[in-house]
Design a protein around this motif. Structure first.
Motif, PDB file in Angstrom:
ATOM      1  N   ALA A 283       0.831  -1.205   0.000  1.00 45.04           N
ATOM      2  CA  ALA A 283       0.000   0.000   0.000  1.00 45.04           C
ATOM      3  C   ALA A 283       0.863   1.250   0.000  1.00 45.04           C
ATOM      4  CB  ALA A 283      -0.919  -0.008   1.220  1.00 45.04           C
ATOM      5  N   GLN A 284       1.916   1.243   0.814  1.00 39.20           N
ATOM      6  CA  GLN A 284       2.797   2.402   0.856  1.00 39.20           C
ATOM      7  C   GLN A 284       3.506   2.602  -0.478  1.00 39.20           C
ATOM      8  OE1 GLN A 284       5.279   2.376   4.466  1.00 39.20           O
ATOM      9  NE2 GLN A 284       3.796   1.014   5.419  1.00 39.20           N
ATOM     10  N   GLY A 285       3.881   1.484  -1.113  1.00 40.60           N
ATOM     11  CA  GLY A 285       4.537   1.591  -2.411  1.00 40.60           C
ATOM     12  C   GLY A 285       3.614   2.133  -3.485  1.00 40.60           C
ATOM     13  N   GLU A 286       2.334   1.833  -3.378  1.00 41.90           N
ATOM     14  CA  GLU A 286       1.353   2.325  -4.351  1.00 41.90           C
ATOM     15  C   GLU A 286       0.878   3.734  -4.021  1.00 41.90           C
ATOM     16  OE1 GLU A 286      -1.854  -0.435  -4.594  1.00 41.90           O
ATOM     17  OE2 GLU A 286      -0.580  -2.119  -5.176  1.00 41.90           O
ATOM     18  N   GLY A 287       1.342   4.277  -2.878  1.00 42.06           N
ATOM     19  CA  GLY A 287       0.921   5.615  -2.494  1.00 42.06           C
ATOM     20  C   GLY A 287      -0.487   5.671  -1.940  1.00 42.06           C
ATOM     21  N   VAL A 288      -0.983   4.549  -1.426  1.00 38.02           N
ATOM     22  CA  VAL A 288      -2.329   4.502  -0.850  1.00 38.02           C
ATOM     23  C   VAL A 288      -2.300   5.103   0.548  1.00 38.02           C
ATOM     24  CG1 VAL A 288      -4.237   3.009  -0.154  1.00 38.02           C
ATOM     25  CG2 VAL A 288      -2.896   2.452  -2.188  1.00 38.02           C
ATOM     26  N   THR A 289      -3.160   6.054   0.810  1.00 38.22           N
ATOM     27  CA  THR A 289      -3.203   6.723   2.103  1.00 38.22           C
ATOM     28  C   THR A 289      -4.203   6.028   3.026  1.00 38.22           C
ATOM     29  OG1 THR A 289      -4.985   8.231   1.430  1.00 38.22           O
ATOM     30  CG2 THR A 289      -2.701   8.923   0.979  1.00 38.22           C
ATOM     31  N   PRO A 290      -4.051   6.205   4.344  1.00 40.95           N
ATOM     32  CA  PRO A 290      -5.058   5.644   5.263  1.00 40.95           C
ATOM     33  C   PRO A 290      -6.462   6.128   4.961  1.00 40.95           C
ATOM     34  CG  PRO A 290      -3.101   6.302   6.483  1.00 40.95           C
ATOM     35  CD  PRO A 290      -2.917   6.797   5.074  1.00 40.95           C
ATOM     36  N   ASP A 291      -6.618   7.379   4.543  1.00 41.71           N
ATOM     37  CA  ASP A 291      -7.960   7.891   4.251  1.00 41.71           C
ATOM     38  C   ASP A 291      -8.574   7.186   3.048  1.00 41.71           C
ATOM     39  OD1 ASP A 291      -7.335   9.603   6.321  1.00 41.71           O
ATOM     40  OD2 ASP A 291      -8.125  11.373   5.320  1.00 41.71           O
ATOM     41  N   ALA A 292      -7.742   6.845   2.051  1.00 41.86           N
ATOM     42  CA  ALA A 292      -8.256   6.105   0.892  1.00 41.86           C
ATOM     43  C   ALA A 292      -8.700   4.709   1.302  1.00 41.86           C
ATOM     44  CB  ALA A 292      -7.187   6.031  -0.195  1.00 41.86           C
ATOM     45  N   VAL A 293      -7.953   4.098   2.215  1.00 44.73           N
ATOM     46  CA  VAL A 293      -8.329   2.772   2.720  1.00 44.73           C
ATOM     47  C   VAL A 293      -9.647   2.851   3.483  1.00 44.73           C
ATOM     48  CG1 VAL A 293      -7.654   0.894   4.267  1.00 44.73           C
ATOM     49  CG2 VAL A 293      -5.939   1.988   2.810  1.00 44.73           C
ATOM     50  N   ILE A 294      -9.795   3.882   4.319  1.00 41.91           N
ATOM     51  CA  ILE A 294     -11.018   4.028   5.114  1.00 41.91           C
ATOM     52  C   ILE A 294     -12.213   4.307   4.206  1.00 41.91           C
ATOM     53  CG2 ILE A 294     -12.139   5.450   6.879  1.00 41.91           C
ATOM     54  CD1 ILE A 294      -9.269   5.883   8.039  1.00 41.91           C
ATOM     55  N   GLU A 295     -11.997   5.074   3.155  1.00 41.35           N
ATOM     56  CA  GLU A 295     -13.083   5.336   2.204  1.00 41.35           C
ATOM     57  C   GLU A 295     -13.570   4.039   1.569  1.00 41.35           C
ATOM     58  OE1 GLU A 295     -13.913   7.998  -1.862  1.00 41.35           O
ATOM     59  OE2 GLU A 295     -11.981   8.106  -0.821  1.00 41.35           O
ATOM     60  N   GLN A 296     -12.627   3.179   1.174  1.00 43.22           N
ATOM     61  CA  GLN A 296     -12.992   1.884   0.607  1.00 43.22           C
ATOM     62  C   GLN A 296     -13.673   1.000   1.653  1.00 43.22           C
ATOM     63  OE1 GLN A 296     -12.639   0.783  -2.683  1.00 43.22           O
ATOM     64  NE2 GLN A 296     -13.925  -0.873  -1.885  1.00 43.22           N
ATOM     65  N   LEU A 297     -13.216   1.107   2.888  1.00 42.94           N
ATOM     66  CA  LEU A 297     -13.795   0.325   3.975  1.00 42.94           C
ATOM     67  C   LEU A 297     -15.257   0.714   4.201  1.00 42.94           C
ATOM     68  CD1 LEU A 297     -12.848  -1.726   6.262  1.00 42.94           C
ATOM     69  CD2 LEU A 297     -12.630   0.298   7.710  1.00 42.94           C
ATOM     70  N   LEU A 298     -15.519   2.015   4.244  1.00 41.06           N
ATOM     71  CA  LEU A 298     -16.889   2.491   4.457  1.00 41.06           C
ATOM     72  C   LEU A 298     -17.796   2.089   3.304  1.00 41.06           C
ATOM     73  CD1 LEU A 298     -16.161   6.074   5.850  1.00 41.06           C
ATOM     74  CD2 LEU A 298     -17.003   4.113   7.136  1.00 41.06           C
ATOM     75  N   ALA A 299     -17.228   2.017   2.103  1.00 41.23           N
ATOM     76  CA  ALA A 299     -18.037   1.618   0.945  1.00 41.23           C
ATOM     77  C   ALA A 299     -18.307   0.119   0.922  1.00 41.23           C
ATOM     78  CB  ALA A 299     -17.329   2.039  -0.348  1.00 41.23           C
ATOM     79  N   SER A 300     -17.474  -0.659   1.626  1.00 41.29           N
ATOM     80  CA  SER A 300     -17.577  -2.119   1.558  1.00 41.29           C
ATOM     81  C   SER A 300     -18.427  -2.710   2.681  1.00 41.29           C
ATOM     82  CB  SER A 300     -16.174  -2.747   1.608  1.00 41.29           C
ATOM     83  OG  SER A 300     -15.375  -2.266   0.539  1.00 41.29           O
ATOM     84  N   VAL A 301     -18.485  -2.043   3.836  1.00 41.51           N
ATOM     85  CA  VAL A 301     -19.254  -2.565   4.962  1.00 41.51           C
ATOM     86  C   VAL A 301     -20.714  -2.128   4.817  1.00 41.51           C
ATOM     87  CG1 VAL A 301     -19.538  -2.541   7.477  1.00 41.51           C
ATOM     88  CG2 VAL A 301     -17.243  -2.549   6.477  1.00 41.51           C
ATOM     89  N   ALA A 302     -21.623  -3.081   4.910  1.00 43.70           N
ATOM     90  CA  ALA A 302     -23.043  -2.793   4.703  1.00 43.70           C
ATOM     91  C   ALA A 302     -23.600  -1.891   5.805  1.00 43.70           C
ATOM     92  CB  ALA A 302     -23.825  -4.099   4.655  1.00 43.70           C
ATOM     93  N   LEU A 303     -24.435  -0.949   5.403  1.00 41.41           N
ATOM     94  CA  LEU A 303     -25.098  -0.082   6.371  1.00 41.41           C
ATOM     95  C   LEU A 303     -26.200  -0.838   7.099  1.00 41.41           C
ATOM     96  CD1 LEU A 303     -25.407   3.153   4.211  1.00 41.41           C
ATOM     97  CD2 LEU A 303     -24.083   2.928   6.313  1.00 41.41           C
ATOM     98  N   PRO A 304     -26.499  -0.455   8.333  1.00 42.44           N
ATOM     99  CA  PRO A 304     -27.573  -1.157   9.068  1.00 42.44           C
ATOM    100  C   PRO A 304     -28.960  -0.825   8.494  1.00 42.44           C
ATOM    101  CG  PRO A 304     -26.747   0.717  10.326  1.00 42.44           C
ATOM    102  CD  PRO A 304     -25.851   0.581   9.129  1.00 42.44           C
TER     103      PRO A 304
END
Length: 331
Positions: A310-331
């Motif tokens: 991830a660091q080599g690809e320049g992926v930031t923690p915020d980009a990871v969290i954005e993907q996380l929020l999009a992947s976890v189903a809302l209640p």
């Protein structure tokens, strides 16, 4: 004045001193209401210290600042036993350090070695300090606001993961917009005029006293926030978000490659506390998924261990969290 009106007045008063950083001011207030410690990261000159000082100026609180340097000692932070020779004989008395304040500004915390940084751990987690085997309680209102520069590496020491996890949120400060920077220029120019001596003896223009909010308003607000309704599906949603950081490959192939270490249960607790404070500030008496999503980046960005890929690809923690929020189903 109700506690809600008092906190709104506090946020507005701080906003008058800080232009273009409304999101940061809101995070400072959330941290205060959630009874947590904040790590504030940004480049020099982006009003990190100014924002914290403005919060202290408009709150009935003792303010203390520690400028962290490589030669700082733990006793410089916590205080130490001092030898006294008096009529009653030779005794050691505890002399409190700057840690014993309501709001503690730990400026450039990553410039101090790990031994000094670890001196804050007990204070941040248990709100007490142990010196020479004796425990000293910190004030009921206690908050550590630490700042760090993200780009300067020379003479700095990365914060240990155990200490990072004790920060309720990690807040990022970015450059203001051009229009906002113009307002900053005007604001500072007006402050310069205000501190100039009067032209004549009779020409005095006393500055308006700052609005100061009592600590009781903060404690009242905390009691109301503690009583906010949190439905069981929302509780499960917060737990699912944090659990997804520990088993990312089950959700998304990209997350599995990016996340090497997931968040601890402190992340779930922080989502709950910050989410309820966010909902209270919005005028709701219940926690909504949008409150959880609003605070999730600040709660999770310093708790995720990203892989080398991830660091080599320049992926930031915020980009990871954005993907996380999009992947976890809302209640």
């Amino acid at each position: 004045m109700s506690c809600r009106e008092a906190i709104a007045s506090l946020e507005a008063s701080v906003g008058e001193s800080i232009i273009g950083q409304q999101a940061v001011i809101r995070r400072l207030v959330i941290g205060l209401l959630a009874n947590g410690n904040l790590l504030i990261e940004g480049l020099p000159g982006l009003a990190k210290t100014r924002a914290i000082k403005a919060l202290a100026r408009h709150l009935e609180a003792d303010f203390s600042r520690i400028q962290f340097t490589p030669d700082l000692l733990p006793s410089d932070v916590t205080g130490s036993d001092v030898y006294h020779q008096g009529a009653e004989g030779a005794i050691f008395r505890f002399s409190p350090g700057p840690l014993f304040a309501n709001l503690l500004l730990a400026d450039e915390i990553n410039r101090a070695p790990a031994k000094v940084q670890s001196a804050l751990l007990e204070a941040m987690e248990e709100r007490q300090v142990t010196v020479s085997g004796k425990t000293h309680a910190l004030p009921d209102l206690f908050m550590v606001l630490a700042t760090q520069n993200p780009i300067e590496q020379e003479g700095t020491y990365p914060l240990p993961e155990a200490q990072l996890d004790r920060f309720l949120m990690k807040v990022l400060i970015d450059y203001p917009a051009v229009e906002e920077e113009v307002e900053v220029i005007r604001l500072v120019r007006g402050e310069e005029r205000a501190v100039q001596p009067p032209a004549a003896a009779g020409d005095t223009h006393p500055a308006n006293a700052p609005v100061v909010i009592a600590q009781a308003a903060v404690f009242d607000a905390r009691r109301e926030i503690a009583a906010l309704h949190v439905a069981e599906p929302i509780e499960r949603y917060m737990a699912d978000l944090v659990d997804a950081t520990r088993h990312p490959a089950a959700l998304c192939e990209a997350l599995g490659r990016w996340i090497e270490r997931g968040a601890s249960p402190r992340a779930s607790l922080a989502l709950d506390r910050c989410g309820r404070a966010h909902a209270w500030l919005a005028g709701r008496d219940y926690l909504d998924p949008q409150d959880v999503q609003a605070v999730a980046p600040d709660v999770l960005r310093h708790r995720l261990g990203l892989s080398f890929e991830a660091q080599g690809e320049g992926v930031t923690p915020d980009a990871v969290i954005e993907q996380l929020l999009a992947s976890v189903a809302l209640p």
